[in-house]
Design a protein around this motif. Structure first.
Motif, PDB file in Angstrom:
ATOM      1  N   CYS A 118     -12.148  21.443 -22.316  1.00 23.08           N
ATOM      2  CA  CYS A 118     -11.190  21.684 -21.589  1.00 23.08           C
ATOM      3  C   CYS A 118     -11.079  23.228 -21.065  1.00 23.08           C
ATOM      4  O   CYS A 118     -10.513  23.833 -20.189  1.00 23.08           O
ATOM      5  N   LYS A 119     -11.986  24.086 -21.738  1.00 20.02           N
ATOM      6  CA  LYS A 119     -12.033  25.375 -21.577  1.00 20.02           C
ATOM      7  C   LYS A 119     -10.677  26.268 -21.843  1.00 20.02           C
ATOM      8  O   LYS A 119     -10.396  27.247 -21.002  1.00 20.02           O
ATOM      9  N   ARG A 120     -10.132  25.914 -23.099  1.00 14.09           N
ATOM     10  CA  ARG A 120      -8.626  26.480 -23.243  1.00 14.09           C
ATOM     11  C   ARG A 120      -8.608  26.396 -24.664  1.00 14.09           C
ATOM     12  O   ARG A 120      -8.926  25.272 -25.309  1.00 14.09           O
ATOM     13  N   THR A 121      -7.579  26.892 -25.331  1.00 12.85           N
ATOM     14  CA  THR A 121      -6.929  26.722 -26.564  1.00 12.85           C
ATOM     15  C   THR A 121      -6.113  25.439 -26.637  1.00 12.85           C
ATOM     16  O   THR A 121      -4.987  25.463 -25.599  1.00 12.85           O
ATOM     17  N   THR A 122      -6.313  24.509 -27.403  1.00 15.87           N
ATOM     18  CA  THR A 122      -5.479  23.264 -27.222  1.00 15.87           C
ATOM     19  C   THR A 122      -5.129  22.723 -28.481  1.00 15.87           C
ATOM     20  O   THR A 122      -5.841  23.301 -29.644  1.00 15.87           O
ATOM     21  N   ALA A 123      -4.179  21.723 -28.657  1.00 16.86           N
ATOM     22  CA  ALA A 123      -3.949  21.278 -30.027  1.00 16.86           C
ATOM     23  C   ALA A 123      -4.568  19.959 -30.417  1.00 16.86           C
ATOM     24  O   ALA A 123      -4.982  19.162 -29.295  1.00 16.86           O
ATOM     25  N   LEU A 124      -4.567  19.425 -31.478  1.00 13.86           N
ATOM     26  CA  LEU A 124      -5.127  18.180 -31.777  1.00 13.86           C
ATOM     27  C   LEU A 124      -3.950  17.345 -32.175  1.00 13.86           C
ATOM     28  O   LEU A 124      -2.980  17.722 -32.912  1.00 13.86           O
ATOM     29  N   VAL A 125      -4.247  16.193 -31.518  1.00 11.76           N
ATOM     30  CA  VAL A 125      -2.944  15.244 -31.846  1.00 11.76           C
ATOM     31  C   VAL A 125      -3.471  14.068 -32.336  1.00 11.76           C
ATOM     32  O   VAL A 125      -4.696  13.373 -31.993  1.00 11.76           O
ATOM     33  N   PRO A 126      -2.850  13.205 -33.113  1.00 12.81           N
ATOM     34  CA  PRO A 126      -3.198  11.979 -33.697  1.00 12.81           C
ATOM     35  C   PRO A 126      -3.220  10.804 -32.715  1.00 12.81           C
ATOM     36  O   PRO A 126      -2.389  10.749 -31.974  1.00 12.81           O
ATOM     37  N   ARG A 127      -4.188   9.797 -32.851  1.00 20.74           N
ATOM     38  CA  ARG A 127      -4.387   8.779 -32.126  1.00 20.74           C
ATOM     39  C   ARG A 127      -4.618   7.525 -32.917  1.00 20.74           C
ATOM     40  O   ARG A 127      -5.559   7.814 -33.848  1.00 20.74           O
ATOM     41  N   CYS A 128      -3.622   6.468 -33.015  1.00 23.48           N
ATOM     42  CA  CYS A 128      -3.962   5.139 -33.692  1.00 23.48           C
ATOM     43  C   CYS A 128      -5.373   4.608 -33.738  1.00 23.48           C
ATOM     44  O   CYS A 128      -5.620   4.328 -32.124  1.00 23.48           O
TER      45      CYS A 128
ATOM     46  N   LYS B 274      -9.390  16.530 -40.035  1.00 23.43           N
ATOM     47  CA  LYS B 274      -7.987  16.064 -40.304  1.00 23.43           C
ATOM     48  C   LYS B 274      -7.047  17.388 -40.180  1.00 23.43           C
ATOM     49  O   LYS B 274      -5.933  17.153 -40.584  1.00 23.43           O
ATOM     50  N   ASP B 275      -7.391  18.534 -39.797  1.00 22.05           N
ATOM     51  CA  ASP B 275      -6.880  19.823 -39.852  1.00 22.05           C
ATOM     52  C   ASP B 275      -6.198  19.767 -38.391  1.00 22.05           C
ATOM     53  O   ASP B 275      -7.016  19.915 -37.325  1.00 22.05           O
ATOM     54  N   ARG B 276      -4.819  19.964 -38.163  1.00 24.62           N
ATOM     55  CA  ARG B 276      -4.021  19.829 -36.851  1.00 24.62           C
ATOM     56  C   ARG B 276      -4.025  21.234 -36.147  1.00 24.62           C
ATOM     57  O   ARG B 276      -3.474  21.526 -35.240  1.00 24.62           O
ATOM     58  N   LYS B 277      -4.802  22.386 -36.683  1.00 25.90           N
ATOM     59  CA  LYS B 277      -4.417  23.756 -36.205  1.00 25.90           C
ATOM     60  C   LYS B 277      -5.206  23.423 -34.509  1.00 25.90           C
ATOM     61  O   LYS B 277      -5.995  22.729 -34.323  1.00 25.90           O
ATOM     62  N   ASP B 278      -4.640  24.456 -34.014  1.00 28.25           N
ATOM     63  CA  ASP B 278      -4.994  24.631 -32.674  1.00 28.25           C
ATOM     64  C   ASP B 278      -6.492  25.309 -32.519  1.00 28.25           C
ATOM     65  O   ASP B 278      -7.012  25.767 -33.406  1.00 28.25           O
ATOM     66  N   PHE B 279      -7.375  24.583 -31.593  1.00 29.96           N
ATOM     67  CA  PHE B 279      -8.798  25.093 -31.571  1.00 29.96           C
ATOM     68  C   PHE B 279      -9.357  25.125 -30.079  1.00 29.96           C
ATOM     69  O   PHE B 279      -8.524  24.981 -29.019  1.00 29.96           O
ATOM     70  N   ASP B 280     -10.342  26.153 -29.768  1.00 26.81           N
ATOM     71  CA  ASP B 280     -10.786  26.206 -28.524  1.00 26.81           C
ATOM     72  C   ASP B 280     -11.706  24.926 -27.891  1.00 26.81           C
ATOM     73  O   ASP B 280     -12.942  24.737 -28.504  1.00 26.81           O
ATOM     74  N   CYS B 281     -10.897  24.240 -27.062  1.00 22.39           N
ATOM     75  CA  CYS B 281     -11.913  22.935 -26.635  1.00 22.39           C
ATOM     76  C   CYS B 281     -13.012  23.535 -25.580  1.00 22.39           C
ATOM     77  O   CYS B 281     -12.510  24.079 -24.466  1.00 22.39           O
ATOM     78  N   PRO B 282     -14.150  23.250 -25.881  1.00 23.71           N
ATOM     79  CA  PRO B 282     -15.376  23.569 -24.987  1.00 23.71           C
ATOM     80  C   PRO B 282     -15.094  22.655 -23.609  1.00 23.71           C
ATOM     81  O   PRO B 282     -15.425  23.160 -22.666  1.00 23.71           O
TER      82      PRO B 282
ATOM     83  N   CYS C 259      -8.392  16.023 -29.097  1.00 23.71           N
ATOM     84  CA  CYS C 259      -7.918  16.981 -28.173  1.00 23.71           C
ATOM     85  C   CYS C 259      -6.877  16.273 -27.401  1.00 23.71           C
ATOM     86  O   CYS C 259      -6.960  15.446 -26.839  1.00 23.71           O
ATOM     87  N   SER C 260      -5.659  17.336 -27.159  1.00 24.36           N
ATOM     88  CA  SER C 260      -4.518  16.831 -26.353  1.00 24.36           C
ATOM     89  C   SER C 260      -4.831  16.798 -24.882  1.00 24.36           C
ATOM     90  O   SER C 260      -4.022  16.127 -24.269  1.00 24.36           O
ATOM     91  N   GLY C 261      -5.959  17.607 -24.559  1.00 27.66           N
ATOM     92  CA  GLY C 261      -6.032  17.714 -22.999  1.00 27.66           C
ATOM     93  C   GLY C 261      -7.113  16.391 -22.668  1.00 27.66           C
ATOM     94  O   GLY C 261      -6.877  15.516 -21.926  1.00 27.66           O
ATOM     95  N   CYS C 262      -8.492  16.520 -23.171  1.00 21.12           N
ATOM     96  CA  CYS C 262      -9.718  15.840 -22.657  1.00 21.12           C
ATOM     97  C   CYS C 262      -9.613  14.574 -23.413  1.00 21.12           C
ATOM     98  O   CYS C 262     -10.643  13.636 -23.320  1.00 21.12           O
ATOM     99  N   LYS C 263      -8.894  14.239 -24.658  1.00 18.62           N
ATOM    100  CA  LYS C 263      -8.875  13.051 -25.768  1.00 18.62           C
ATOM    101  C   LYS C 263     -10.385  13.087 -26.308  1.00 18.62           C
ATOM    102  O   LYS C 263     -10.569  11.952 -26.792  1.00 18.62           O
ATOM    103  N   GLN C 264     -10.918  13.951 -26.740  1.00 17.33           N
ATOM    104  CA  GLN C 264     -12.167  14.152 -27.323  1.00 17.33           C
ATOM    105  C   GLN C 264     -11.929  13.918 -28.806  1.00 17.33           C
ATOM    106  O   GLN C 264     -11.067  14.802 -29.224  1.00 17.33           O
ATOM    107  N   LYS C 265     -12.372  12.805 -29.414  1.00 15.79           N
ATOM    108  CA  LYS C 265     -11.961  12.836 -30.919  1.00 15.79           C
ATOM    109  C   LYS C 265     -12.888  13.622 -31.646  1.00 15.79           C
ATOM    110  O   LYS C 265     -13.910  14.174 -31.364  1.00 15.79           O
ATOM    111  N   LYS C 266     -12.165  13.972 -32.559  1.00 16.53           N
ATOM    112  CA  LYS C 266     -12.706  15.209 -33.517  1.00 16.53           C
ATOM    113  C   LYS C 266     -12.590  14.537 -35.086  1.00 16.53           C
ATOM    114  O   LYS C 266     -11.920  13.577 -35.467  1.00 16.53           O
TER     115      LYS C 266
END
Length: 479
Positions: free
Chosen positions: A334-344, A324-332, A314-321
């Motif tokens: 962060c309590k908002r719609t957010t994007a998934l970003v890659p982390r090495c 491998k699908d980068r579509k936006d999701f509702d993060c419980p 999650c681009s907000g709270c950094k919770q790993k998912k």
């Protein structure tokens, strides 16, 4: 009858009370996460040096803007009393106050004949830098810090997430260094203040940070949180003493090495003084029962070339998912719609003449080692479904010995406790004897799961009278 009470004497059912307090910290008014209101946080301290958090909302903020001042003393009567949430670490008090329209607030001025203002505060709940690596890194934990500012970077965008930030290097009186990221408006306001004062001040600045988060994004680093406050040159005896020490040691502090500490940032991350830290062998690390930060001199190699080299979070709270699908999701969280970003994030093998072990390396430390960004890694491995070319990494790691700081932690499943190792920092020491390892023989079957718990395992080296050779053993096949 109104009761004159101290903070600890005021409970949820207490009615008709009055308390004498001093404002020892005050934040800027901020918009709530859901953008439905504006709030402002305070830390209040009474005559017994007991502290409590207070919060004020919207209309009251404007009403009291000219009245409530840092280090001023007030008589506060019948604020709303609530139970403190524990989701952001241990609160300073089990309760907190809401200063609303029905709260009575009266300032005690120096000229007051009956009540006198409280003396300047001296109580700080500081976490020292040498303790930070030994804390349990909890995504919600928050600490208070007092530190010297060595360097201040420019405001910039963090990767492709478009989050603005500013990175500064902090140091304590033991010359331990930490990278401190000021996110969003903290970088724009407090960061700008720090940069401006550093440009003109003759002496190094001191900052007091409250409700600061611990992150593993830059190896091990510090970052602002939503409720953080950052104050420059606070008027505390501890800050004055640190400021005087910084004046006496300014030349030595500014010459502290940072360019050899591995990071893709322009500023050095965590660098804890290891003068008193015991240097362990690989075999010692595996057998050590204690958790925390360990130091080892070892070589590094990536033996599993088909592993996943990045994860989505999650681009907000950094919770790993796991996806491998980068579509936006509702993060419980962060309590908002957010994007998934890659982390090495990947596994790397460490070896010396006593054995070999596997550790995890992630974020910018991993990107630096691979000479790729997380976005590039995701594009190659997940979008194009290709393997990374690691020849340049093998060549770079060959014949090199590193001083590596590892964090050893544990987790339990069923009746078994597992130990894991993660790299906090590494720094090249010297050239090591050339190995004759055939890299092509070390490739193993691609993993068929997206996440792997990295377990610290050690293979002991056989005894021999011949000079030790640094040769990583062939890993067991993973299925």
């Amino acid at each position: 009858m109104v009761l004159r009470l101290n903070i600890d004497q005021i409970e949820l059912p207490t009615r008709d009370w009055i308390c004498k307090v001093q404002i020892v910290e005050i934040s800027r008014p901020r918009e709530s996460i859901d953008k439905k209101c504006t709030f402002q946080n305070f830390i209040l301290e009474d005559e017994e040096e007991c502290q409590i958090k207070a919060v004020m909302y919207s209309d009251e903020i404007e009403q009291y803007a000219d009245t409530l001042k840092l280090l001023h003393t007030y008589l506060i009567s019948t604020a709303k009393v609530k139970v403190s949430p524990t989701s952001y670490g241990k609160p300073i008090h089990k309760l907190y106050w809401i200063l609303d329209k029905e709260t009575v607030i009266a300032e005690i001025k120096p000229s007051d004949a009956v009540e006198k203002p409280l003396p300047l505060p001296t109580k700080l709940n500081i976490t020292t830098f040498d303790r930070i690596p030994h804390l349990l890194v909890d995504s919600a934990a928050e600490i208070d810090i007092l530190a010297i500012v060595l360097r201040c970077g420019p405001q910039k965008n963090a990767g492709r997430s478009h989050h603005r930030c500013r990175e500064i290097t902090l140091c304590d009186n033991q010359k331990n260094q930490f990278l401190f990221t000021l996110w969003e408006d903290f970088g724009e306001i407090e960061g700008h203040e720090i940069a401006s004062q550093m440009a003109t001040a003759a002496d190094l600045l001191i900052i007091l940070g409250r409700s600061i988060g611990i992150s593993t994004y830059h190896g091990l680093s510090l970052q602002t949180r939503y409720n953080s406050t950052v104050r420059v040159n606070p008027n505390y005896p501890q800050a004055v003493a640190l400021m005087n020490w910084a004046k006496e040691n300014k030349t030595a502090l500014l010459s502290c090495p940072s360019d050899k500490t591995s990071t893709s940032s322009s500023i050095a991350p965590m660098r804890v003084n290891t003068a008193a830290q015991q240097l362990l062998s690989i075999a010692d690390i595996s057998s050590a029962s204690s958790m925390g930060v360990l130091s080892v001199d070892a070589q590094m190699a990536i033996l599993d070339e088909f592993q996943d080299f990045c994860v989505l979070e999650c681009s907000g709270c950094k919770q790993k998912k796991r996806t491998k699908d980068r579509k936006d999701f509702d993060c419980p969280k962060c309590k908002r719609t957010t994007a998934l970003v890659p982390r090495c994030s990947f596994q790397i093998d460490l070896f010396d003449n006593t054995g070999t072990t596997t550790a995890s390396i992630s974020a910018e430390l991993g990107e630096k080692l691979l000479s790729m960004t997380a976005e590039d890694i995701f594009e190659i491995t997940c979008t194009k479904r290709q393997s990374l070319s690691l020849n340049h990494v093998h060549e770079m790691l060959s014949d090199r010995l590193f001083n590596i700081q590892l964090r050893k932690s544990s987790w339990a499943s069923s009746n078994t406790t597992h130990a894991t190792l993660s790299i906090l920092s590494y720094m090249e020491k010297q050239h090591a004897p050339r190995t004759t390892t055939d890299r092509t023989s070390k490739k193993i079957k691609p993993l068929e799961i997206s996440e792997v718990e990295v377990t610290a395992t050690t293979t002991a080296a056989g005894s021999s009278n011949a000079p030790p050779k640094f040769q990583p053993p062939t890993p067991a096949k993973k299925v």
